[in-house]
Design an enzyme around this catalytic site. Structure first.
Site, PDB file in Angstrom:
ATOM      1  N   TYR A  55       0.773  -1.186  -0.104  1.00 58.57           N
ATOM      2  CA  TYR A  55       0.119  -0.057  -0.086  1.00 58.57           C
ATOM      3  C   TYR A  55       1.062   1.344  -0.081  1.00 58.57           C
ATOM      4  O   TYR A  55       1.850   1.206   0.451  1.00 58.57           O
ATOM      5  CB  TYR A  55      -0.933  -0.092   1.158  1.00 58.57           C
ATOM      6  N   GLN A  90       9.299  -6.066   6.652  1.00 62.69           N
ATOM      7  CA  GLN A  90       8.666  -4.909   6.054  1.00 62.69           C
ATOM      8  C   GLN A  90       9.783  -4.395   5.130  1.00 62.69           C
ATOM      9  O   GLN A  90      10.902  -4.082   5.780  1.00 62.69           O
ATOM     10  CB  GLN A  90       8.337  -3.997   7.037  1.00 62.69           C
TER      11      GLN A  90
END
Length: 285
Positions: A166, A206
């Site tokens: 995102y 991440q």
């Protein structure tokens, strides 16, 4: 010149996300032998694009209406990223792919605390901000940090099943403007924000990429995990964090399943592809 109000960043791989819709009807209208040849040649072309430490392309399905297939390209520079985009346009299955969206960014490591520390250390040494001596010493300190965090700037794609991407930005509204807040406040908020992510260490990997000047949002976030529920829990917990609740703005979320390039044949034949090649395919390698 190194402005003390601006946190320094280190950059690594350039990243291109490509979201495609598969034109299933014309694809299935092809005869099975032609589908097989196109798929096998596409797999070979995709595998040839990967060079350890230099370039890697990850494949993921997409769930929902936003697309069917996600390609994530990690490259050393924009020339290589452009080459990847052009190579995809020439894949044997390219006539059956319709681009739904894309995103351009560069892997980024923010240095809020380190920026303040370097400014403080150089000030204690009697170096004046903006002087050639200061800038030279500052650049040397950044280069030292770059060597230390090299694996984070040029990461391998995590071999984890679930993928979430995102884009996001920091709010620049009339009441809340991230860039008008003091350096100390921004540093504190980012430190607290990072502590939440550390709670999920081991459960999620991440990759943060910066896109200011590259795309419509300011950052791209890629999450890789074995259990997709961790995406929900991590993002939900961060919504209560001041950095997100006061200043965070989020773009569309893309979620899917990462799969081996050799599994593309199964995906294009209407089966759920696996993260690793099927046993019979692995034996044939």
């Amino acid at each position: 010149m190194h402005d003390p109000r601006v946190p320094e960043t280190l950059e690594g791989f350039y990243v291109l996300h490509q979201m495609f819709r598969v034109l299933w009807e014309p694809w299935r209208a092809l005869q099975a032998p032609e589908r097989k040849v196109r798929t096998q040649n596409t797999i070979a072309a995709l595998e040839a694009m990967d060079r350890p430490g230099e370039s890697e392309t990850a494949l993921s399905t997409l769930l929902g209406h936003k697309g069917d297939l996600l390609l994530i390209h990690f490259r050393r520079d924009l020339d290589a990223l452009q080459a990847a985009q052009m190579a995809v346009s020439r894949l044997p299955i390219a006539p059956f792919l319709d681009i739904a969206s894309s995103y351009v960014s560069v892997v980024e490591l923010g240095l809020y605390e380190m920026t303040a520390l370097i400014h403080s250390r150089l000030g204690e040494q009697g170096l004046k901000t903006g002087s050639p001596e200061f800038d030279q010493a500052f650049d040397a300190a950044l280069e030292e940090q770059r060597r230390r965090v090299h694996p984070r700037l040029y990461p391998e794609v995590p071999r984890r099943r679930a993928v979430c991407f995102y884009p996001m930005s920091k709010r620049r509204g009339e009441e809340k403007n991230w860039y008008a807040a003091s350096f100390a406040d921004r540093a504190r908020l980012m430190r607290d924000h990072g502590l939440i992510g550390r709670h999920y260490a081991g459960r999620v990997t991440q990759v943060i990429s910066g896109s200011i000047g590259f795309d419509d949002w300011e950052w791209g976030v890629d999450l890789f995990a074995d259990d997709p529920v961790v995406f929900k829990k991590l993002v939900y917990e961060m919504r209560f964090d001041e950095a997100s609740s006061w200043y965070g703005e989020f773009g569309p979320f893309y979620v899917g399943l990462q799969f081996s390039k050799k599994e593309l044949c199964r995906y294009l034949e209407g089966e759920v592809p696996a993260l690793l090649p099927a046993p019979e395919e692995a034996k044939s390698q």
